[in-house]
Write a protein that holds these residues in place. Structure first.
Motif, PDB file in Angstrom:
ATOM      1  N   GLY A  26       0.784  -1.225   0.000  1.00  0.00           N
ATOM      2  CA  GLY A  26       0.000   0.000   0.000  1.00  0.00           C
ATOM      3  C   GLY A  26       0.815   1.274   0.000  1.00  0.00           C
ATOM      4  O   GLY A  26       0.287   2.355   0.256  1.00  0.00           O
ATOM      5  N   ILE A  27       2.108   1.182  -0.302  1.00  0.00           N
ATOM      6  CA  ILE A  27       2.963   2.368  -0.304  1.00  0.00           C
ATOM      7  C   ILE A  27       2.786   3.166  -1.589  1.00  0.00           C
ATOM      8  O   ILE A  27       2.865   4.395  -1.587  1.00  0.00           O
ATOM      9  N   ILE A  28       2.543   2.475  -2.701  1.00  0.00           N
ATOM     10  CA  ILE A  28       2.278   3.156  -3.968  1.00  0.00           C
ATOM     11  C   ILE A  28       0.967   2.646  -4.548  1.00  0.00           C
ATOM     12  O   ILE A  28       0.502   1.551  -4.215  1.00  0.00           O
ATOM     13  N   ALA A  45       2.820   2.773 -10.967  1.00  0.00           N
ATOM     14  CA  ALA A  45       4.226   2.992 -11.300  1.00  0.00           C
ATOM     15  C   ALA A  45       4.567   4.474 -11.349  1.00  0.00           C
ATOM     16  O   ALA A  45       5.733   4.854 -11.181  1.00  0.00           O
ATOM     17  N   GLU A  46       3.564   5.327 -11.558  1.00  0.00           N
ATOM     18  CA  GLU A  46       3.805   6.771 -11.606  1.00  0.00           C
ATOM     19  C   GLU A  46       4.269   7.322 -10.264  1.00  0.00           C
ATOM     20  O   GLU A  46       4.842   8.414 -10.194  1.00  0.00           O
ATOM     21  N   ASP A  47       4.019   6.579  -9.187  1.00  0.00           N
ATOM     22  CA  ASP A  47       4.475   7.023  -7.868  1.00  0.00           C
ATOM     23  C   ASP A  47       5.975   6.807  -7.678  1.00  0.00           C
ATOM     24  O   ASP A  47       6.558   7.318  -6.719  1.00  0.00           O
ATOM     25  N   ILE A  48       6.594   6.028  -8.559  1.00  0.00           N
ATOM     26  CA  ILE A  48       8.026   5.733  -8.457  1.00  0.00           C
ATOM     27  C   ILE A  48       8.810   6.683  -9.356  1.00  0.00           C
ATOM     28  O   ILE A  48       8.583   6.743 -10.568  1.00  0.00           O
ATOM     29  N   TYR A  49       9.738   7.418  -8.754  1.00  0.00           N
ATOM     30  CA  TYR A  49      10.621   8.276  -9.549  1.00  0.00           C
ATOM     31  C   TYR A  49      11.779   7.460 -10.119  1.00  0.00           C
ATOM     32  O   TYR A  49      12.099   7.547 -11.303  1.00  0.00           O
ATOM     33  N   ARG A  50      12.392   6.626  -9.249  1.00  0.00           N
ATOM     34  CA  ARG A  50      13.519   5.821  -9.705  1.00  0.00           C
ATOM     35  C   ARG A  50      13.775   4.681  -8.730  1.00  0.00           C
ATOM     36  O   ARG A  50      13.573   4.824  -7.523  1.00  0.00           O
ATOM     37  N   ARG A 110      12.010  -8.909   6.753  1.00  0.00           N
ATOM     38  CA  ARG A 110      11.815  -7.957   7.835  1.00  0.00           C
ATOM     39  C   ARG A 110      11.440  -6.595   7.269  1.00  0.00           C
ATOM     40  O   ARG A 110      11.913  -6.199   6.208  1.00  0.00           O
ATOM     41  N   VAL A 111      10.605  -5.885   7.999  1.00  0.00           N
ATOM     42  CA  VAL A 111      10.233  -4.524   7.634  1.00  0.00           C
ATOM     43  C   VAL A 111      10.758  -3.603   8.721  1.00  0.00           C
ATOM     44  O   VAL A 111      10.439  -3.774   9.890  1.00  0.00           O
ATOM     45  N   TYR A 112      11.583  -2.630   8.356  1.00  0.00           N
ATOM     46  CA  TYR A 112      12.159  -1.721   9.328  1.00  0.00           C
ATOM     47  C   TYR A 112      11.292  -0.488   9.546  1.00  0.00           C
ATOM     48  O   TYR A 112      11.358   0.141  10.580  1.00  0.00           O
ATOM     49  N   ALA A 113      10.524  -0.113   8.556  1.00  0.00           N
ATOM     50  CA  ALA A 113       9.675   1.065   8.689  1.00  0.00           C
ATOM     51  C   ALA A 113       8.380   0.783   7.953  1.00  0.00           C
ATOM     52  O   ALA A 113       8.381   0.541   6.759  1.00  0.00           O
ATOM     53  N   GLU A 114       7.296   0.783   8.673  1.00  0.00           N
ATOM     54  CA  GLU A 114       6.026   0.383   8.084  1.00  0.00           C
ATOM     55  C   GLU A 114       5.215   1.615   7.699  1.00  0.00           C
ATOM     56  O   GLU A 114       4.874   2.440   8.528  1.00  0.00           O
ATOM     57  N   GLY A 115       4.931   1.757   6.412  1.00  0.00           N
ATOM     58  CA  GLY A 115       4.149   2.890   5.947  1.00  0.00           C
ATOM     59  C   GLY A 115       2.702   2.773   6.378  1.00  0.00           C
ATOM     60  O   GLY A 115       2.193   1.692   6.643  1.00  0.00           O
ATOM     61  N   LYS A 116       2.013   3.895   6.442  1.00  0.00           N
ATOM     62  CA  LYS A 116       0.596   3.881   6.781  1.00  0.00           C
ATOM     63  C   LYS A 116      -0.182   3.362   5.583  1.00  0.00           C
ATOM     64  O   LYS A 116      -0.154   3.939   4.512  1.00  0.00           O
ATOM     65  N   ARG A 117      -0.870   2.278   5.786  1.00  0.00           N
ATOM     66  CA  ARG A 117      -1.515   1.579   4.686  1.00  0.00           C
ATOM     67  C   ARG A 117      -3.006   1.885   4.649  1.00  0.00           C
ATOM     68  O   ARG A 117      -3.697   1.802   5.654  1.00  0.00           O
ATOM     69  N   ALA A 118      -3.476   2.234   3.470  1.00  0.00           N
ATOM     70  CA  ALA A 118      -4.904   2.492   3.306  1.00  0.00           C
ATOM     71  C   ALA A 118      -5.672   1.191   3.487  1.00  0.00           C
ATOM     72  O   ALA A 118      -5.147   0.100   3.270  1.00  0.00           O
ATOM     73  N   GLY A 119      -6.931   1.304   3.898  1.00  0.00           N
ATOM     74  CA  GLY A 119      -7.756   0.123   4.090  1.00  0.00           C
ATOM     75  C   GLY A 119      -7.975  -0.624   2.783  1.00  0.00           C
ATOM     76  O   GLY A 119      -8.018  -0.031   1.704  1.00  0.00           O
ATOM     77  N   LEU A 120      -8.112  -1.927   2.891  1.00  0.00           N
ATOM     78  CA  LEU A 120      -8.363  -2.739   1.705  1.00  0.00           C
ATOM     79  C   LEU A 120      -9.738  -2.413   1.128  1.00  0.00           C
ATOM     80  O   LEU A 120     -10.685  -2.132   1.862  1.00  0.00           O
ATOM     81  N   ALA A 131      -3.292  -5.576  -4.132  1.00  0.00           N
ATOM     82  CA  ALA A 131      -2.831  -5.332  -5.500  1.00  0.00           C
ATOM     83  C   ALA A 131      -3.992  -5.056  -6.450  1.00  0.00           C
ATOM     84  O   ALA A 131      -3.776  -4.550  -7.552  1.00  0.00           O
ATOM     85  N   GLY A 132      -5.210  -5.395  -6.036  1.00  0.00           N
ATOM     86  CA  GLY A 132      -6.370  -5.184  -6.896  1.00  0.00           C
ATOM     87  C   GLY A 132      -6.592  -6.295  -7.898  1.00  0.00           C
ATOM     88  O   GLY A 132      -7.283  -6.110  -8.901  1.00  0.00           O
ATOM     89  N   ILE A 133      -6.030  -7.465  -7.621  1.00  0.00           N
ATOM     90  CA  ILE A 133      -6.188  -8.621  -8.513  1.00  0.00           C
ATOM     91  C   ILE A 133      -7.402  -9.424  -8.054  1.00  0.00           C
ATOM     92  O   ILE A 133      -7.473  -9.826  -6.890  1.00  0.00           O
ATOM     93  N   PRO A 134      -8.363  -9.694  -8.936  1.00  0.00           N
ATOM     94  CA  PRO A 134      -9.631 -10.291  -8.499  1.00  0.00           C
ATOM     95  C   PRO A 134      -9.645 -11.808  -8.368  1.00  0.00           C
ATOM     96  O   PRO A 134     -10.590 -12.356  -7.811  1.00  0.00           O
ATOM     97  N   VAL A 135      -8.606 -12.496  -8.877  1.00  0.00           N
ATOM     98  CA  VAL A 135      -8.627 -13.962  -8.884  1.00  0.00           C
ATOM     99  C   VAL A 135      -7.274 -14.502  -8.426  1.00  0.00           C
ATOM    100  O   VAL A 135      -6.227 -14.111  -8.952  1.00  0.00           O
TER     101      VAL A 135
END
Length: 255
Positions: free
Chosen positions: A67-69, A72-77, A112-122, A215-219
């Motif tokens: 839920g971080i992005i 792909a437009e959210d990724i600069y590099r 392991r996750v060192y920093a957990e982003g705030k994730r929007a609800g599913l 991810a928004g994948i239905p199956v």
């Protein structure tokens, strides 16, 4: 060993034991583990234990399923160091982090996750009709031509498909990583995830279902089995969940 496989596997001595007690010395090709640290906007975010293959797709997919992005437009590099054991991700937006260390308890590779982003609800997935022909066609093709699994039988395999057509195949020692790789491939290649299905070799615990919904994948189709919690979550969010998928039959648990 060919150059294509030098980073994925290693040949090691093995002693083969037979029922009559006979032992024969030989060599076995064994899959290798790769440690990848991921920095997001110069802050340590993940340590992933994975297979050194399709790493850019792995990172992009993990950002999406966590839920971080959104796209792909959210990724600069995404930049990898020389030995590909560190990835630096620069986003086109700021991320609010919680300073906590979290373990992915059901991930077989100890990520392991060192920093957990705030994730929007599913979000509940829209209804998706699945033709039986698509599923059974994929069961026939599953695992064919896998460059690492064919040599070691030591990785999970995941297929990204649309209307029965295979778009991409990933392999990884971790079943969660394998899913992230196909998600990342779709993102980086402009493929609409809501038109796709995933076919995985791995078991389907609740966090795997959560990942696919995010991810928004239905199956989601698996050769293996779900848990009671994953079946309930799939039903709640409209995910079509098909398990024990083999060429002669499959079991529909949700959808």
């Amino acid at each position: 060993m060919s150059e294509d496989h030098m980073f994925y596997t290693e040949e090691l001595p093995v002693s083969i034991l037979y029922p009559d007690g006979k032992r024969v010395s030989g060599e076995a090709e064994i899959v290798s583990e790769h440690n990848l640290t991921v920095l997001i906007n110069e802050k340590a975010a993940y340590r992933l234990v994975c297979t050194k293959d399709n790493l850019k797709e792995l990172v992009a997919g993990r950002l999406k399923t966590d839920g971080i992005i959104e796209s792909a437009e959210d990724i600069y590099r995404i930049y990898f160091c020389k030995y590909e054991n560190e990835a630096s991700v620069f986003l086109n937006k700021e991320i609010a982090w919680e300073e906590t260390l979290r373990s992915d308890l059901t991930c077989c590779t100890g990520n392991r996750v060192y920093a957990e982003g705030k994730r929007a609800g599913l979000k509940k997935l829209p209804p998706k009709k699945v033709c039986p022909e698509w599923v059974f066609a994929l069961t026939e093709e599953f695992g064919k031509g896998t460059k690492i699994h064919d040599r070691t039988a030591g990785v999970h395999v995941c297929m990204l498909a649309r209307e029965g057509e295979i778009l991409f195949v990933s392999e990884d020692i971790g079943r969660h990583n394998a899913v992230d790789k196909v998600v990342g491939y779709a993102l980086l290649n402009g493929i609409s995830l809501n038109e796709c299905m995933i076919f995985t070799s791995g078991r389907v615990p609740v966090d795997m279902v959560e990942k696919v919904i995010a991810a928004g994948i239905p199956v989601l189709v698996s050769k293996s089995v779900p848990t009671a919690e994953s079946v309930k979550m799939a039903g709640e969010y409209g995910l079509v969940l098909i398990c024990r998928a083999w060429p002669d039959k499959c079991e529909i648990f949700a959808g």
